[in-house]
Design an enzyme around this catalytic site. Structure first.
Site, mmCIF file in Angstrom:
data_model
loop_
_atom_site.group_PDB
_atom_site.id
_atom_site.type_symbol
_atom_site.label_atom_id
_atom_site.label_comp_id
_atom_site.label_asym_id
_atom_site.label_seq_id
_atom_site.Cartn_x
_atom_site.Cartn_y
_atom_site.Cartn_z
ATOM 1 N N HIS A 193 23.042 51.156 43.260
ATOM 2 C CA HIS A 193 22.642 52.164 42.269
ATOM 3 C C HIS A 193 22.441 53.482 42.997
ATOM 4 C CE1 HIS A 193 20.835 53.646 38.488
ATOM 5 N NE2 HIS A 193 20.119 54.394 39.313
ATOM 6 N N CYS A 194 23.213 54.486 42.629
ATOM 7 C CA CYS A 194 23.180 55.777 43.310
ATOM 8 C C CYS A 194 22.317 56.752 42.510
ATOM 9 C CB CYS A 194 24.596 56.328 43.464
ATOM 10 S SG CYS A 194 24.662 57.912 44.347
ATOM 11 N N PRO A 195 21.166 57.182 43.039
ATOM 12 C CA PRO A 195 20.341 58.149 42.303
ATOM 13 C C PRO A 195 20.999 59.518 42.197
ATOM 14 C CG PRO A 195 19.446 57.778 44.497
ATOM 15 C CD PRO A 195 20.553 56.787 44.313
ATOM 16 N N ASN A 198 22.862 59.087 39.188
ATOM 17 C CA ASN A 198 22.090 58.515 38.076
ATOM 18 C C ASN A 198 22.911 57.429 37.373
ATOM 19 O OD1 ASN A 198 19.795 58.222 36.481
ATOM 20 N ND2 ASN A 198 20.536 59.649 34.926
#
Length: 366
Positions: A193-195, A198
């Site tokens: 999951h890449c912040p 998002n």
């Protein structure tokens, strides 16, 4: 009622055993007529060991271990990460857009005018073509990586192949599928999951994410090299601000100096940090792995090594074939139309069924 009565019975039984043991200790001590200090210390140590055993008997079971206790202790931290990271993603996306826009504005205001006024014609054409090509590729792939769904297993189809059942979604999990606790959904071929997006990086947007990393790194390197001489001039000019008397620079000149320094420091830092991340993902892609599978495969390889066996990744088809599968390259022209130019083509496969016998030239690729 049965549960509560059994607990009461266990507790009363434990208390009776403790009182009986204490009574025996008193009887023995009275019969001896006072023991030595060593005897008293030994009895105290026995009481301490028995008390610990009694306490453990009230909550211990065969499933408890140190990992379970750590998970319980860090459960509040996990809850904060799962519920706050999703909102931080919006801030990170705005930050990426803001910083990228500031770099583009500085390049248009200060770097390109210098190039056009001082460089030869062929270098001007090269900078204009290369700079705008990198800008288009960065914007396109970031937009697609952010807005494209990574892919989720269908919930209304019970005949799809699966390897396990998700404990949170209570749905079948196809191979290479993992649950994202931040998005609270299973993702096909989940990488992470890449912040900064998002969004999760999965089967349908893995190519967009990797291409964005590659072109953003190339763009930062291009800006850093192109503005190197301007940065040195601006740095020397800023050092003269503290002379007495200070040099007579206009507001536009001081703004240009500070903007060039900001541009060079930002792009150089991002080039180093993002370049390392890009190399890491390139290595994973060449091995046919995702970030999650990297840890799983390492544990599995270690386990099989202890048994004298060798682990082979069933999704590894050779370095070049793995890159072709990621980029969707099926013929030579696709390197231009699908890799070097913006393309929204779908990846190979549906992310549910995986071909583990991919035709490759090197039969010993794995």
């Amino acid at each position: 009622m049965r549960v509560s009565s059994s607990w009461r019975w266990q507790l009363s039984r434990a208390m009776r055993l403790a009182l009986r043991w204490c009574w025996l200790c008193r009887t023995q001590r009275g019969g001896q007529g006072g023991g030595t200090k060593a005897g008293i210390g030994g009895r105290l140590s026995e009481v301490w060991r028995y008390s610990k055993l009694l306490l453990k008997s009230l909550y211990f079971n065969s499933l408890n271990n140190s990992d379970t206790l750590l998970d319980c202790a860090f459960e509040p931290v996990y809850w904060i990460v799962d519920n706050v990271t999703h909102w931080f993603g919006v801030v990170f996306v705005c930050l990426v857009i803001l910083l990228t826009s500031s770099v583009v504005v500085i390049v248009y205001l200060f770097v390109l005018p210098t190039i056009v006024s001082t460089y030869p014609a062929h270098w001007i054409v090269w900078h204009l073509c290369c700079g705008h090509w990198l800008l288009i590729m960065v914007v396109f792939h970031y937009y697609k990586a952010t807005t494209t769904s990574p892919g989720h297993p269908p919930k209304d189809k019970s005949h799809i192949p699966f390897v396990s059942i998700c404990k949170k979604c209570i749905t079948p999990k196809p191979p290479r599928t993992h649950h994202c606790s931040i998005c609270n959904v299973c993702v096909l071929k989940m990488d992470h999951h890449c912040p900064w997006l998002n969004n999760c990086v999965g089967h349908f947007n893995h190519r967009y994410f990797f291409s964005f990393c590659v072109y953003m790194t190339m763009g930062c390197i291009y800006c850093s090299i192109s503005s190197r001489n301007l940065f040195l001039d601006a740095y020397n000019a800023v050092e003269t601000y503290y002379q007495t008397p200070p040099p007579d620079y206009s507001f536009r000149e001081t703004s240009a100096h500070k903007s060039i320094i900001f541009l060079w420091v930002l792009t150089s830092s991002v080039a180093v940090a993002l370049g390392g991340l890009t190399l890491w993902h390139a290595m994973l892609i060449s091995r046919g792995e995702t970030s999650i599978e990297r840890h799983i495969n390492r544990k599995e390889a270690r386990r099989l090594k202890e048994k004298g066996k060798v682990f082979r990744n069933p999704y590894h088809h050779g370095k070049m074939n793995n890159l072709k599968l990621l980029f969707g390259v099926q013929k030579r022209s696709h390197w231009l139309t699908r890799v070097l130019l913006p393309s929204s083509h779908l990846p190979c496969g549906d992310g549910i069924v995986w071909d583990c016998t991919f035709a490759r030239r090197d039969p010993m690729a794995i």
